[in-house]
Scaffold this motif. Sequence first.
Motif, PDB file in Angstrom:
ATOM      1  N   LEU A  79      -8.178 -15.670   8.346  1.00 18.28           N
ATOM      2  CA  LEU A  79      -9.503 -14.714   8.741  1.00 18.28           C
ATOM      3  C   LEU A  79      -9.283 -13.803   8.113  1.00 18.28           C
ATOM      4  O   LEU A  79     -11.029 -13.799   8.347  1.00 18.28           O
ATOM      5  CB  LEU A  79      -8.821 -15.011  10.588  1.00 18.28           C
ATOM      6  N   SER A  80      -8.139 -13.371   8.019  1.00 16.49           N
ATOM      7  CA  SER A  80      -9.680 -11.893   7.466  1.00 16.49           C
ATOM      8  C   SER A  80      -9.428 -12.036   5.889  1.00 16.49           C
ATOM      9  O   SER A  80     -10.590 -11.402   5.870  1.00 16.49           O
ATOM     10  CB  SER A  80      -7.756 -11.255   7.766  1.00 16.49           C
ATOM     11  N   GLY A  81      -9.372 -13.216   5.470  1.00 19.51           N
ATOM     12  CA  GLY A  81      -9.783 -13.174   4.390  1.00 19.51           C
ATOM     13  C   GLY A  81     -10.769 -13.422   4.042  1.00 19.51           C
ATOM     14  O   GLY A  81     -11.939 -13.595   3.134  1.00 19.51           O
ATOM     15  N   THR A  82     -11.482 -14.578   5.334  1.00 17.92           N
ATOM     16  CA  THR A  82     -12.815 -14.576   5.335  1.00 17.92           C
ATOM     17  C   THR A  82     -13.942 -13.911   5.676  1.00 17.92           C
ATOM     18  O   THR A  82     -14.777 -13.574   4.999  1.00 17.92           O
ATOM     19  CB  THR A  82     -12.362 -15.952   6.722  1.00 17.92           C
ATOM     20  N   LEU A  83     -13.265 -13.407   6.787  1.00 19.79           N
ATOM     21  CA  LEU A  83     -13.966 -12.651   7.632  1.00 19.79           C
ATOM     22  C   LEU A  83     -14.156 -10.383   6.653  1.00 19.79           C
ATOM     23  O   LEU A  83     -15.211 -10.374   7.703  1.00 19.79           O
ATOM     24  CB  LEU A  83     -13.971 -11.766   9.348  1.00 19.79           C
ATOM     25  N   ALA A 127      -0.880  -7.365  11.835  1.00 21.50           N
ATOM     26  CA  ALA A 127      -1.902  -6.680  11.104  1.00 21.50           C
ATOM     27  C   ALA A 127      -1.863  -6.483   9.498  1.00 21.50           C
ATOM     28  O   ALA A 127      -2.029  -6.280   9.026  1.00 21.50           O
ATOM     29  CB  ALA A 127      -1.682  -5.318  11.369  1.00 21.50           C
ATOM     30  N   ILE A 128      -0.315  -6.263   9.188  1.00 16.42           N
ATOM     31  CA  ILE A 128       0.046  -5.627   7.802  1.00 16.42           C
ATOM     32  C   ILE A 128      -0.496  -7.228   7.166  1.00 16.42           C
ATOM     33  O   ILE A 128      -1.173  -7.032   5.877  1.00 16.42           O
ATOM     34  CB  ILE A 128       0.896  -5.601   7.558  1.00 16.42           C
ATOM     35  N   ALA A 129       0.144  -8.633   7.701  1.00 13.21           N
ATOM     36  CA  ALA A 129      -1.030  -9.226   7.111  1.00 13.21           C
ATOM     37  C   ALA A 129      -1.784 -10.523   7.133  1.00 13.21           C
ATOM     38  O   ALA A 129      -2.367 -10.304   5.683  1.00 13.21           O
ATOM     39  CB  ALA A 129      -0.187 -11.347   7.924  1.00 13.21           C
ATOM     40  N   ALA A 130      -2.755  -9.074   7.691  1.00 14.24           N
ATOM     41  CA  ALA A 130      -4.076  -9.556   7.965  1.00 14.24           C
ATOM     42  C   ALA A 130      -4.541  -8.271   6.641  1.00 14.24           C
ATOM     43  O   ALA A 130      -6.193  -8.598   6.094  1.00 14.24           O
ATOM     44  CB  ALA A 130      -5.190  -8.585   9.111  1.00 14.24           C
ATOM     45  N   ILE A 131      -4.199  -7.749   6.661  1.00 13.70           N
ATOM     46  CA  ILE A 131      -5.233  -6.579   5.238  1.00 13.70           C
ATOM     47  C   ILE A 131      -4.306  -7.611   4.050  1.00 13.70           C
ATOM     48  O   ILE A 131      -5.115  -6.731   3.107  1.00 13.70           O
ATOM     49  CB  ILE A 131      -3.687  -4.810   5.112  1.00 13.70           C
ATOM     50  N   ALA A 132      -3.975  -8.063   3.919  1.00 11.96           N
ATOM     51  CA  ALA A 132      -2.509  -8.489   2.414  1.00 11.96           C
ATOM     52  C   ALA A 132      -3.679  -9.071   1.696  1.00 11.96           C
ATOM     53  O   ALA A 132      -3.876  -8.931   0.849  1.00 11.96           O
ATOM     54  CB  ALA A 132      -1.925  -9.447   2.648  1.00 11.96           C
ATOM     55  N   GLN A 363      -7.074 -15.448  -2.806  1.00  7.58           N
ATOM     56  CA  GLN A 363      -5.604 -15.771  -1.936  1.00  7.58           C
ATOM     57  C   GLN A 363      -4.696 -16.022  -0.578  1.00  7.58           C
ATOM     58  O   GLN A 363      -4.272 -16.293  -0.107  1.00  7.58           O
ATOM     59  CB  GLN A 363      -5.773 -13.564  -2.423  1.00  7.58           C
ATOM     60  N   ALA A 364      -6.712 -15.839   0.468  1.00  9.75           N
ATOM     61  CA  ALA A 364      -6.340 -15.996   1.536  1.00  9.75           C
ATOM     62  C   ALA A 364      -5.907 -17.910   1.606  1.00  9.75           C
ATOM     63  O   ALA A 364      -5.215 -17.953   2.109  1.00  9.75           O
ATOM     64  CB  ALA A 364      -7.702 -15.732   2.208  1.00  9.75           C
ATOM     65  N   GLY A 365      -6.980 -18.355   0.948  1.00  8.46           N
ATOM     66  CA  GLY A 365      -6.709 -19.632   0.919  1.00  8.46           C
ATOM     67  C   GLY A 365      -5.608 -19.655   0.686  1.00  8.46           C
ATOM     68  O   GLY A 365      -4.732 -21.010   0.919  1.00  8.46           O
ATOM     69  N   LEU A 366      -4.787 -19.416  -0.766  1.00  5.98           N
ATOM     70  CA  LEU A 366      -3.966 -19.618  -1.506  1.00  5.98           C
ATOM     71  C   LEU A 366      -2.790 -20.154   0.063  1.00  5.98           C
ATOM     72  O   LEU A 366      -1.906 -20.774   0.049  1.00  5.98           O
ATOM     73  CB  LEU A 366      -4.021 -18.918  -2.706  1.00  5.98           C
ATOM     74  N   MET A 367      -2.625 -18.335   0.743  1.00 10.59           N
ATOM     75  CA  MET A 367      -1.714 -18.372   1.234  1.00 10.59           C
ATOM     76  C   MET A 367      -1.264 -19.459   2.700  1.00 10.59           C
ATOM     77  O   MET A 367      -0.596 -20.120   2.870  1.00 10.59           O
ATOM     78  CB  MET A 367      -0.917 -17.078   1.635  1.00 10.59           C
TER      79      MET A 367
END
Length: 416
Positions: A79-83, A127-132, A363-367
């Motif tokens: 979600l965060s990696g896309t938005l 929140a930490i995971a969304a920032i990553a 990176q978002a897709g990989l995780m």
Amino acid sequence: MSANPQPSTTEPAAPERRPPGYGAVFAVPEFRAVFAAHVLSLLGVIVSEIALSVLVYRLTGSPLMSALAFAVGFLPYLLSGTLLAGIADRYPARRVLVTCDLLCATAAAAMVLPGTGVGVLLALRCAIAAIAPVFAGTRAATLSDILGEGDLFVLGRSLLRIVSQSVLIAGYGVGGVLLALFSPRQALVITAVTFLSSAVVLRLGTRRRPARSDGKAALLKASLSGARQLLGHRRIRLLMLLFWMPPMFSVAPEALVAPYTDSIGAGTVALGVLMCALPVGTIAGEVYAGSALSPATRSRIVVPLAATTLLPYLLYVVHPGVPLALVALVASGLGSAYTLGLDRWFIDAVPEDLRGRAMTLLQAGLMTIQGVGMAAAGAAAEFVPVQYVVAGAGAAGTLCVALVLAGLRRTDRTEE
């Protein structure tokens, strides 16, 4: 969308030459700062995962809630990696990296407060995971500014992956020792300090560079537009899939290591050894490819290594003991060296103004896809013996990778 010329998946991109080696990457002062900050933030994340899991269990007495403290680290990535991917190109990289570290340090510090309840703790972990992914994508994109777009960039990316695997092997042991010496909330103070230290290193050790895009579009629109452009470009989409497919299936033995060691009558020592086998193979493959092979050779081995990296899992069909399972896992890890050549193909394919968004989405897709792979392996093991699930992951993953490689070969022919 236009893209830069690509090296063929069947022909070397450049004539053979002596590779510069990892020493040349460490000779760049800014990279040393990025590397040090990466180690600090990784340690912070690992300590927080362990400490938070223990803290949540002590507060609730629930194994499910304790496991959820780990699982929520995967949930926000896609979600965060896309938005939020547009942040990586919209603002100067150093500002983004430092701000991300400061936000993570603030979240970790809030976890330390005695009155912080379980729901707030999990929200802060989210929140930490969304920032990553924003942090990781911005850092990956700025490596091309620090190291250039050639072989040093590839080796820099490789070094960050190597240290990630190494810290995973050692980090959980360090976290266990810390929890033997400190309470979970005291250990979370260490997490806050590591993020804060990473911010200081990046602020003082890297120089300011301008943003890649003009920032005229709204952030959400820029993020989604970038994702559409990247995924709508056939070659870039296939290159992303080639990054994602092997890890999606390679996590099966890790996800099922506890039931597998139980099924062969092995103890906790064997469980720990098997957990380390895949990262050890990955580190060895990356180090060899990065230090001994030329850029042209690394380009040539992408296809054969990607096509075969999951085949060793087929050994699980015979329900192997620990020694043979170790061989399969290390051999599979060695095949991960295909990513060095793939990094070069990817950076060549992505336009410079989309590079931050591309790395964030990657990176978002990989995780996310690794989390999906773990969940799928666990679900399959409810109905099928564990050894067949792992062997099936090897077979299905090899087939998926073959389809992606066939698509890449067709893009080569259309660009000739």
